[in-house]
Write a protein that holds these residues in place. Structure first.
Motif, PDB file in Angstrom:
ATOM      1  N   ILE A   1      -3.497   5.408 -12.421  1.00 13.68           N
ATOM      2  CA  ILE A   1      -2.107   5.063 -12.132  1.00 13.68           C
ATOM      3  C   ILE A   1      -2.148   4.033 -11.010  1.00 13.68           C
ATOM      4  O   ILE A   1      -2.514   4.355  -9.879  1.00 13.68           O
ATOM      5  N   GLY A   2      -1.784   2.798 -11.318  1.00 13.64           N
ATOM      6  CA  GLY A   2      -1.853   1.732 -10.311  1.00 13.64           C
ATOM      7  C   GLY A   2      -3.286   1.553  -9.846  1.00 13.64           C
ATOM      8  O   GLY A   2      -4.186   1.297 -10.635  1.00 13.64           O
ATOM      9  N   THR A   3      -3.515   1.737  -8.550  1.00 18.50           N
ATOM     10  CA  THR A   3      -4.862   1.597  -7.994  1.00 18.50           C
ATOM     11  C   THR A   3      -5.494   2.949  -7.686  1.00 18.50           C
ATOM     12  O   THR A   3      -6.488   3.030  -6.974  1.00 18.50           O
ATOM     13  N   PHE A   4      -4.926   4.037  -8.227  1.00 22.46           N
ATOM     14  CA  PHE A   4      -5.440   5.382  -7.998  1.00 22.46           C
ATOM     15  C   PHE A   4      -5.949   6.000  -9.289  1.00 22.46           C
ATOM     16  O   PHE A   4      -5.379   5.786 -10.357  1.00 22.46           O
TER      17      PHE A   4
ATOM     18  N   VAL B   1       0.839  -1.202   0.000  1.00 21.81           N
ATOM     19  CA  VAL B   1       0.000   0.000   0.000  1.00 21.81           C
ATOM     20  C   VAL B   1       0.873   1.251   0.000  1.00 21.81           C
ATOM     21  O   VAL B   1       0.605   2.212  -0.727  1.00 21.81           O
ATOM     22  N   ARG B   2       1.932   1.257   0.801  1.00 25.46           N
ATOM     23  CA  ARG B   2       2.826   2.425   0.830  1.00 25.46           C
ATOM     24  C   ARG B   2       3.475   2.662  -0.532  1.00 25.46           C
ATOM     25  O   ARG B   2       3.643   3.803  -0.955  1.00 25.46           O
ATOM     26  N   SER B   3       3.810   1.605  -1.243  1.00 24.38           N
ATOM     27  CA  SER B   3       4.390   1.785  -2.577  1.00 24.38           C
ATOM     28  C   SER B   3       3.355   2.341  -3.552  1.00 24.38           C
ATOM     29  O   SER B   3       3.683   3.143  -4.424  1.00 24.38           O
ATOM     30  N   GLN B   4       2.085   1.938  -3.392  1.00 22.39           N
ATOM     31  CA  GLN B   4       1.023   2.478  -4.239  1.00 22.39           C
ATOM     32  C   GLN B   4       0.781   3.952  -3.926  1.00 22.39           C
ATOM     33  O   GLN B   4       0.495   4.743  -4.832  1.00 22.39           O
ATOM     34  N   ILE B   5       0.917   4.333  -2.660  1.00 21.95           N
ATOM     35  CA  ILE B   5       0.781   5.746  -2.279  1.00 21.95           C
ATOM     36  C   ILE B   5       1.879   6.563  -2.946  1.00 21.95           C
ATOM     37  O   ILE B   5       1.639   7.659  -3.455  1.00 21.95           O
ATOM     38  N   THR B   6       3.088   6.035  -2.972  1.00 21.22           N
ATOM     39  CA  THR B   6       4.201   6.729  -3.618  1.00 21.22           C
ATOM     40  C   THR B   6       3.923   6.939  -5.101  1.00 21.22           C
ATOM     41  O   THR B   6       4.187   8.016  -5.642  1.00 21.22           O
ATOM     42  N   GLU B   7       3.373   5.919  -5.758  1.00 17.69           N
ATOM     43  CA  GLU B   7       3.009   6.059  -7.174  1.00 17.69           C
ATOM     44  C   GLU B   7       1.971   7.162  -7.355  1.00 17.69           C
ATOM     45  O   GLU B   7       2.062   7.957  -8.298  1.00 17.69           O
ATOM     46  N   ALA B   8       0.985   7.212  -6.474  1.00 17.85           N
ATOM     47  CA  ALA B   8      -0.083   8.208  -6.580  1.00 17.85           C
ATOM     48  C   ALA B   8       0.449   9.619  -6.367  1.00 17.85           C
ATOM     49  O   ALA B   8       0.114  10.535  -7.129  1.00 17.85           O
ATOM     50  N   THR B   9       1.270   9.815  -5.344  1.00 19.51           N
ATOM     51  CA  THR B   9       1.789  11.161  -5.080  1.00 19.51           C
ATOM     52  C   THR B   9       2.740  11.601  -6.194  1.00 19.51           C
ATOM     53  O   THR B   9       2.765  12.780  -6.552  1.00 19.51           O
TER      54      THR B   9
ATOM     55  N   GLY C   1      -8.022   6.452  -4.244  1.00 19.46           N
ATOM     56  CA  GLY C   1      -7.643   5.045  -4.244  1.00 19.46           C
ATOM     57  C   GLY C   1      -8.811   4.099  -4.435  1.00 19.46           C
ATOM     58  O   GLY C   1      -9.955   4.416  -4.120  1.00 19.46           O
ATOM     59  N   SER C   2      -8.499   2.925  -4.966  1.00 19.16           N
ATOM     60  CA  SER C   2      -9.472   1.841  -5.091  1.00 19.16           C
ATOM     61  C   SER C   2      -8.743   0.539  -4.818  1.00 19.16           C
ATOM     62  O   SER C   2      -7.526   0.513  -4.680  1.00 19.16           O
ATOM     63  N   GLN C   3      -9.467  -0.555  -4.722  1.00 16.42           N
ATOM     64  CA  GLN C   3      -8.924  -1.889  -4.439  1.00 16.42           C
ATOM     65  C   GLN C   3      -8.121  -1.859  -3.139  1.00 16.42           C
ATOM     66  O   GLN C   3      -8.665  -1.485  -2.109  1.00 16.42           O
TER      67      GLN C   3
END
Length: 150
Positions: free
Chosen positions: A83-86, A44-52, A105-107
């Motif tokens: 982008i990813g799950t965002f 999840v933290r890696s997905q947050i990084t992708e989103a930001t 975010g989703s998923q």
């Protein structure tokens, strides 16, 4: 002559006993129970990084558009992107002087909402349960891990 009895060959142990297997399986289960939640949080933290990062890129694109057009109206954030799950999109239609881009975010990242505006102000508007409570108006930064505040 003396008669001697043949010596019985000594049996060498082969394989594992049932109790040894049960102990090994229990140890693996305990390690998995400890590691899995940490792994999920790391994902999840890696997905947050992708989103930001996507928000920062979208902001840069909007600023480049403004430099060319002298207005944010019709800029590139008018089209949503995944982008990813965002999902990255403008929260409202950009005006000549202002915009705000959000990442929702989703998923696995459901419950997260981050934003950036024309001033470069970063905001966290929503976090999933267990990550903390968001004050009204959001945090004035992007929250990237459980329990973090600005």
């Amino acid at each position: 002559m003396s008669s001697t009895l043949p010596l019985s060959p000594r049996r060498l142990p082969r394989g594992f006993t049932l109790i040894e297997m049960v102990i090994a399986v229990a140890m693996v289960a305990i390690l998995a129970a400890l590691a899995l939640p940490n792994y999920r949080e790391h994902v999840v933290r890696s997905q947050i990084t992708e989103a930001t990062q996507a928000l920062a890129d979208a902001r840069a694109a909007m600023e480049q558009y403004y430099l060319n057009q002298r207005s944010y109206t019709g800029g590139p954030c008018a089209t949503a992107a995944t982008i990813g799950t965002f999902t990255i999109a403008c929260t409202t239609v950009p005006t000549a002087e202002a915009y705000e881009i959000t990442a929702t975010g989703s998923q696995a990242s459901a419950g997260f909402t981050f934003a950036v505006d024309h001033h470069g102000t970063q905001r966290t508007y929503a976090l999933p349960a267990g990550w903390g409570n968001v004050p009204s108006g959001g945090y004035p930064c992007w929250i990237g891990s459980k329990g973090q505040t600005c």
